[in-house]
Write a protein that holds these residues in place. Structure first.
Motif, PDB file in Angstrom:
ATOM      1  N   VAL A   1      92.649 126.315   9.860  1.00  0.00           N
ATOM      2  CA  VAL A   1      92.979 124.908  10.113  1.00  0.00           C
ATOM      3  C   VAL A   1      93.754 124.359   8.923  1.00  0.00           C
ATOM      4  CG1 VAL A   1      92.069 122.605  10.636  1.00  0.00           C
ATOM      5  CG2 VAL A   1      90.886 124.648  11.494  1.00  0.00           C
ATOM      6  N   GLY A   2      95.017 124.004   9.193  1.00  0.00           N
ATOM      7  CA  GLY A   2      95.856 123.442   8.126  1.00  0.00           C
ATOM      8  C   GLY A   2      95.817 121.919   8.219  1.00  0.00           C
ATOM      9  N   ASP A   3      95.111 121.294   7.282  1.00  0.00           N
ATOM     10  CA  ASP A   3      95.020 119.825   7.307  1.00  0.00           C
ATOM     11  C   ASP A   3      96.348 119.226   6.861  1.00  0.00           C
ATOM     12  OD1 ASP A   3      92.398 119.707   8.160  1.00  0.00           O
ATOM     13  OD2 ASP A   3      91.655 120.114   6.132  1.00  0.00           O
ATOM     14  N   PRO A   4      96.578 117.917   7.188  1.00  0.00           N
ATOM     15  CA  PRO A   4      97.808 117.278   6.704  1.00  0.00           C
ATOM     16  C   PRO A   4      97.912 117.403   5.191  1.00  0.00           C
ATOM     17  CG  PRO A   4      96.756 115.890   8.329  1.00  0.00           C
ATOM     18  CD  PRO A   4      95.814 117.037   8.071  1.00  0.00           C
ATOM     19  N   VAL A   5      99.060 117.851   4.745  1.00  0.00           N
ATOM     20  CA  VAL A   5      99.250 118.197   3.339  1.00  0.00           C
ATOM     21  C   VAL A   5      99.524 116.944   2.511  1.00  0.00           C
ATOM     22  CG1 VAL A   5     100.883 119.432   1.841  1.00  0.00           C
ATOM     23  CG2 VAL A   5     100.153 120.443   3.997  1.00  0.00           C
ATOM     24  N   ASN A   6      98.949 116.898   1.306  1.00  0.00           N
ATOM     25  CA  ASN A   6      99.281 115.833   0.365  1.00  0.00           C
ATOM     26  C   ASN A   6     100.801 115.863   0.125  1.00  0.00           C
ATOM     27  OD1 ASN A   6     100.004 114.908  -2.276  1.00  0.00           O
ATOM     28  ND2 ASN A   6      97.820 114.848  -2.788  1.00  0.00           N
ATOM     29  N   PRO A   7     101.469 114.700   0.171  1.00  0.00           N
ATOM     30  CA  PRO A   7     102.941 114.726   0.113  1.00  0.00           C
ATOM     31  C   PRO A   7     103.501 115.413  -1.134  1.00  0.00           C
ATOM     32  CG  PRO A   7     102.087 112.474  -0.068  1.00  0.00           C
ATOM     33  CD  PRO A   7     100.941 113.335   0.316  1.00  0.00           C
ATOM     34  N   ASP A   8     102.733 115.408  -2.233  1.00  0.00           N
ATOM     35  CA  ASP A   8     103.231 116.096  -3.437  1.00  0.00           C
ATOM     36  C   ASP A   8     103.304 117.600  -3.205  1.00  0.00           C
ATOM     37  OD1 ASP A   8     103.265 113.692  -4.613  1.00  0.00           O
ATOM     38  OD2 ASP A   8     101.406 113.955  -5.759  1.00  0.00           O
ATOM     39  N   ASN A   9     102.524 118.080  -2.202  1.00  0.00           N
ATOM     40  CA  ASN A   9     102.472 119.532  -1.984  1.00  0.00           C
ATOM     41  C   ASN A   9     103.282 120.000  -0.778  1.00  0.00           C
ATOM     42  OD1 ASN A   9     100.711 119.736  -4.123  1.00  0.00           O
ATOM     43  ND2 ASN A   9      98.924 119.380  -2.828  1.00  0.00           N
ATOM     44  N   ILE A  10     104.034 119.087  -0.148  1.00  0.00           N
ATOM     45  CA  ILE A  10     104.875 119.545   0.968  1.00  0.00           C
ATOM     46  C   ILE A  10     105.925 120.481   0.373  1.00  0.00           C
ATOM     47  CG2 ILE A  10     106.588 118.857   2.710  1.00  0.00           C
ATOM     48  CD1 ILE A  10     104.971 116.300   3.147  1.00  0.00           C
ATOM     49  N   ALA A  11     105.969 121.683   0.950  1.00  0.00           N
ATOM     50  CA  ALA A  11     106.788 122.719   0.310  1.00  0.00           C
ATOM     51  C   ALA A  11     108.280 122.503   0.555  1.00  0.00           C
ATOM     52  CB  ALA A  11     106.368 124.070   0.875  1.00  0.00           C
ATOM     53  N   SER A  12     109.095 122.970  -0.376  1.00  0.00           N
ATOM     54  CA  SER A  12     110.543 122.998  -0.165  1.00  0.00           C
ATOM     55  C   SER A  12     110.875 124.258   0.625  1.00  0.00           C
ATOM     56  CB  SER A  12     111.277 123.076  -1.502  1.00  0.00           C
ATOM     57  OG  SER A  12     111.178 121.848  -2.157  1.00  0.00           O
ATOM     58  N   ALA A  13     111.885 124.151   1.474  1.00  0.00           N
ATOM     59  CA  ALA A  13     112.236 125.292   2.328  1.00  0.00           C
ATOM     60  C   ALA A  13     113.129 126.276   1.571  1.00  0.00           C
ATOM     61  CB  ALA A  13     112.952 124.780   3.564  1.00  0.00           C
ATOM     62  N   ARG A  14     113.066 127.549   1.978  1.00  0.00           N
ATOM     63  CA  ARG A  14     114.007 128.560   1.452  1.00  0.00           C
ATOM     64  C   ARG A  14     115.279 128.491   2.293  1.00  0.00           C
ATOM     65  NH1 ARG A  14     112.078 133.481  -0.908  1.00  0.00           N
ATOM     66  NH2 ARG A  14     114.241 134.138  -0.755  1.00  0.00           N
ATOM     67  N   HIS A  15     116.317 127.907   1.726  1.00  0.00           N
ATOM     68  CA  HIS A  15     117.565 127.764   2.476  1.00  0.00           C
ATOM     69  C   HIS A  15     118.461 128.988   2.335  1.00  0.00           C
ATOM     70  CE1 HIS A  15     117.082 123.592   3.855  1.00  0.00           C
ATOM     71  NE2 HIS A  15     116.333 123.471   2.780  1.00  0.00           N
ATOM     72  N   ASP A  16     118.031 129.926   1.516  1.00  0.00           N
ATOM     73  CA  ASP A  16     118.898 131.069   1.236  1.00  0.00           C
ATOM     74  C   ASP A  16     118.650 132.242   2.181  1.00  0.00           C
ATOM     75  OD1 ASP A  16     116.321 131.088   0.121  1.00  0.00           O
ATOM     76  OD2 ASP A  16     116.850 132.822  -1.128  1.00  0.00           O
ATOM     77  N   LEU A  17     117.599 132.160   3.015  1.00  0.00           N
ATOM     78  CA  LEU A  17     117.204 133.364   3.746  1.00  0.00           C
ATOM     79  C   LEU A  17     118.001 133.633   5.020  1.00  0.00           C
ATOM     80  CD1 LEU A  17     113.309 133.352   3.417  1.00  0.00           C
ATOM     81  CD2 LEU A  17     114.926 134.943   2.369  1.00  0.00           C
ATOM     82  N   LEU A  18     118.554 132.565   5.608  1.00  0.00           N
ATOM     83  CA  LEU A  18     119.278 132.774   6.869  1.00  0.00           C
ATOM     84  C   LEU A  18     120.770 132.868   6.611  1.00  0.00           C
ATOM     85  CD1 LEU A  18     117.224 130.336   9.092  1.00  0.00           C
ATOM     86  CD2 LEU A  18     117.576 132.750   9.590  1.00  0.00           C
ATOM     87  N   PRO A  19     121.486 133.587   7.473  1.00  0.00           N
ATOM     88  CA  PRO A  19     122.941 133.705   7.278  1.00  0.00           C
ATOM     89  C   PRO A  19     123.627 132.369   7.522  1.00  0.00           C
ATOM     90  CG  PRO A  19     122.286 134.641   9.387  1.00  0.00           C
ATOM     91  CD  PRO A  19     121.022 134.288   8.678  1.00  0.00           C
ATOM     92  N   MET A  20     124.877 132.259   7.085  1.00  0.00           N
ATOM     93  CA  MET A  20     125.650 131.012   7.281  1.00  0.00           C
ATOM     94  C   MET A  20     126.171 130.961   8.716  1.00  0.00           C
ATOM     95  SD  MET A  20     125.761 129.145   4.506  1.00  0.00           S
ATOM     96  CE  MET A  20     127.225 128.155   4.589  1.00  0.00           C
ATOM     97  N   LYS A  21     125.270 131.020   9.672  1.00  0.00           N
ATOM     98  CA  LYS A  21     125.711 131.048  11.060  1.00  0.00           C
ATOM     99  C   LYS A  21     125.330 129.772  11.782  1.00  0.00           C
ATOM    100  CE  LYS A  21     126.294 135.878  11.981  1.00  0.00           C
ATOM    101  NZ  LYS A  21     125.867 137.057  12.681  1.00  0.00           N
ATOM    102  N   TYR A  22     125.029 128.744  11.019  1.00  0.00           N
ATOM    103  CA  TYR A  22     124.615 127.470  11.597  1.00  0.00           C
ATOM    104  C   TYR A  22     125.541 126.380  11.051  1.00  0.00           C
ATOM    105  CZ  TYR A  22     120.259 130.101  12.159  1.00  0.00           C
ATOM    106  OH  TYR A  22     119.324 131.051  12.466  1.00  0.00           O
ATOM    107  N   ALA A  23     125.835 125.398  11.918  1.00  0.00           N
ATOM    108  CA  ALA A  23     126.689 124.303  11.451  1.00  0.00           C
ATOM    109  C   ALA A  23     125.899 123.317  10.594  1.00  0.00           C
ATOM    110  CB  ALA A  23     127.281 123.579  12.652  1.00  0.00           C
ATOM    111  N   THR A  24     124.580 123.319  10.773  1.00  0.00           N
ATOM    112  CA  THR A  24     123.755 122.279  10.159  1.00  0.00           C
ATOM    113  C   THR A  24     122.508 122.882   9.529  1.00  0.00           C
ATOM    114  OG1 THR A  24     124.472 120.803  11.919  1.00  0.00           O
ATOM    115  CG2 THR A  24     122.528 120.129  10.717  1.00  0.00           C
ATOM    116  N   ALA A  25     122.067 122.289   8.417  1.00  0.00           N
ATOM    117  CA  ALA A  25     120.818 122.736   7.794  1.00  0.00           C
ATOM    118  C   ALA A  25     119.777 121.623   7.911  1.00  0.00           C
ATOM    119  CB  ALA A  25     121.053 123.050   6.326  1.00  0.00           C
ATOM    120  N   PRO A  26     118.500 122.008   8.140  1.00  0.00           N
ATOM    121  CA  PRO A  26     117.471 120.985   8.282  1.00  0.00           C
ATOM    122  C   PRO A  26     116.744 120.700   6.968  1.00  0.00           C
ATOM    123  CG  PRO A  26     116.597 123.109   8.932  1.00  0.00           C
ATOM    124  CD  PRO A  26     117.984 123.357   8.421  1.00  0.00           C
TER     125      PRO A  26
END
Ligand code: B12
Length: 442
Positions: free
Chosen positions: A141-166
């Motif tokens: 059970v993953g409880d709502p995370v404290n905002p200081d601990n919301i993780a940053s995403a790894r933007h480097d893992l997917l190829p440049m095959k998308y027009a937009t990043a989230p």
């Protein structure tokens, strides 16, 4: 240890055929959930992030990882279970997470070793450790995370095959719309990430276009608005140089300073859920917020557009109060409000929502052979018995709405207006053509 993270495709959302078309990158979105999990995965795990919307997946290119994690929104469930089964047949343990399995946990456990309910940012390293030691629990059970601990995403893992990043900046939503799953997963308490960490993450994004995935970027309270202003100010100072889109509510129109800062920080488009054109409709879905204090929606849209921001309106068809003619009504209202583009979906009860409870009780969910029928919960297909419209009539109304709103004349008129008002005419034209294409593709 090798970790394989998968975003399953749904053929009726993103057809596998579209993988091969040149413009696919404009129709698909990066799976942010998996990029965030990757961000909190210890460095001794070797991660492969696999998006079925980009790369065809078959037994030949299937690696043999030590653990598989699959993200599951409702329409992805049948495919997710299929993938899970194939890995488990080869002895690879599978963990599922995401909005669908958070609610349909018992169902999901028939196909997986473990299910993570809710937000996984904190609990994920624990799941990985248990997998390493071969002692996976059935449910985490993953409880709502404290905002200081919301993780940053790894933007480097997917190829440049998308027009937009989230990117995700806030979590939770105070509104209580009957059809929405967000508060089930993220709660009603809005949490804001520290602005420094957001700016840092934005700097790691390679794409020029960004989609801010928050349910409502600006929120409704004074604190929310103050946070949004500070965020935009810091984005301007950091010279982020991104163009971004975000979901907000119509109250964004009420604050000139907020609008000016958003525009300067790179906001090109905002997406607003108008949902229905009638007061009865708003009451039915619990979204009276849209017309609170006698709001003049056309004037509000105009105030946003004055800042050169395009406004996309989303609408639903299939409410109890919808009758024949609703499609044309939505197109007319969209034109009256002066919206730059619109999207019209079928009212769809996602499991766990108040809408689901009501329609389930009334035995009005018609696509109900699960898990197979989850594949139809795409918002493009009627899955309920509507009070006054048959399934075929709902689709006909959507068709009428789209062909009225996206007629060639109307597209040209909107583009011309955008030229006159110096508001991104090219983006307006391309976005209209994209919506038209999506609609005609079915
Ligand atoms: C961006 C977005 C999209 C994007 C891309 C989604 C993607 N692949 O990343 C697009 C536009 C393509 C999209 C499409 C759809 N979406 Co959508 N989307 C969103 C949105 C706005 C943000 C999702 C997001 O990135 N959140 C941020 C991440 C970090 O949160 P998360 O996904 O919940 O992940 C966390 C946990 O769930 C968990 N988790 C998730 N996956 C996994 C996997 C594992 C292994 C583990 C351990 C944990 C885990 O950990 C994560 C970190 O805490 C949400 C609404 C919202 N604001 O949340 C709706 C939402 C997820 N979408 C929804 C829906 C209905 C759809 C569509 C069916 C319809 C539509 N046209 O919008 C399609 C279906 C797409 C498909 N592939 O079949 C519903 C889901 C309801 C449900 N029961 O599944 C939501 C909740 C909207 C709502 N208001 O109800 N969507």
């Amino acid at each position: 240890m090798r970790l394989f993270l998968i975003n399953p495709h749904n053929a009726s959302v993103t057809s596998p055929v579209s993988r091969n078309i040149r413009w696919n990158r404009f129709f698909i979105a990066k799976p942010l959930s998996l990029m965030i999990l990757a961000g909190v995965t210890p460095s001794d795990w070797e991660i492969t992030l696999f998006d079925e919307n980009v790369t065809a997946y078959n037994d030949k290119n299937k690696p043999k990882p030590d653990l598989v994690g699959i993200t599951v929104m409702t329409p992805q469930a049948p495919r997710a279970y299929e993938i899970a089964r194939s890995f488990r047949e080869n002895g690879v343990p599978v963990v599922l997470g995401g909005s669908h399995v958070t609610v349909q946990t018992e169902e999901a456990l028939q196909y997986a070793d473990s299910v993570v309910q809710g937000e996984a940012d904190i609990i994920w390293p624990q799941v990985l450790e248990d997998a390493r030691r071969n002692v996976l629990k059935r449910i985490y059970v993953g409880d709502p995370v404290n905002p200081d601990n919301i993780a940053s995403a790894r933007h480097d893992l997917l190829p440049m095959k998308y027009a937009t990043a989230p990117i995700q900046i806030t979590r939770g939503c105070q509104l209580k719309c009957t059809y929405c799953s967000v508060s089930l997963l993220n709660g009603q308490n809005r949490r804001h990430r520290p602005i420094g960490s957001v700016i840092q993450e934005l700097k790691t994004i390679r794409e020029k276009n960004v989609l801010i995935v928050d349910e409502n970027l600006i929120g409704v309270s004074k604190e929310d608005i103050a946070y949004a202003k500070e965020l935009f100010t810091e984005m301007i100072k950091a010279n982020i140089r991104k163009t971004w889109r975000a979901w907000t509510t119509i109250n964004m129109a009420d604050d000139e300073e907020l609008l000016a800062l958003a525009a300067q920080a790179g906001c090109s488009t905002i997406i607003i859920g108008f949902e229905t054109t009638t007061r009865d409709g708003l009451i039915e879905i619990g979204k009276q917020f849209n017309t609170q204090n006698g709001r003049d929606i056309k004037a509000s849209v105009g105030r946003i557009q004055k800042h050169k921001i395009l406004v996309y309106g989303s609408f639903l068809i299939g409410l109890d109060c919808d009758r024949a003619g609703v499609g044309r009504q939505i197109a007319d209202v969209g034109n009256q409000y002066g919206l730059d583009f619109i999207g019209v979906s079928c009212l769809t009860p996602y499991p766990g929502t108040r809408l689901w409870e009501k329609l389930d009780l009334e035995k009005r969910i018609t696509a109900n052979t699960f898990p197979k029928d989850w594949g139809s919960f795409t918002l493009h297909l009627p899955v309920i018995r509507c009070k006054h419209l048959s399934a075929a009539e709902i689709q006909e109304e959507r068709k009428i709405c789209n062909s009225e709103f996206y007629s060639l004349n109307r597209i040209l008129y909107r583009t011309w207006l955008a030229v006159l008002q110096r508001r991104n005419p090219l983006l307006s034209l391309l976005s209209n053509l994209r919506c038209w294409f999506k609609f005609n593709r079915g």
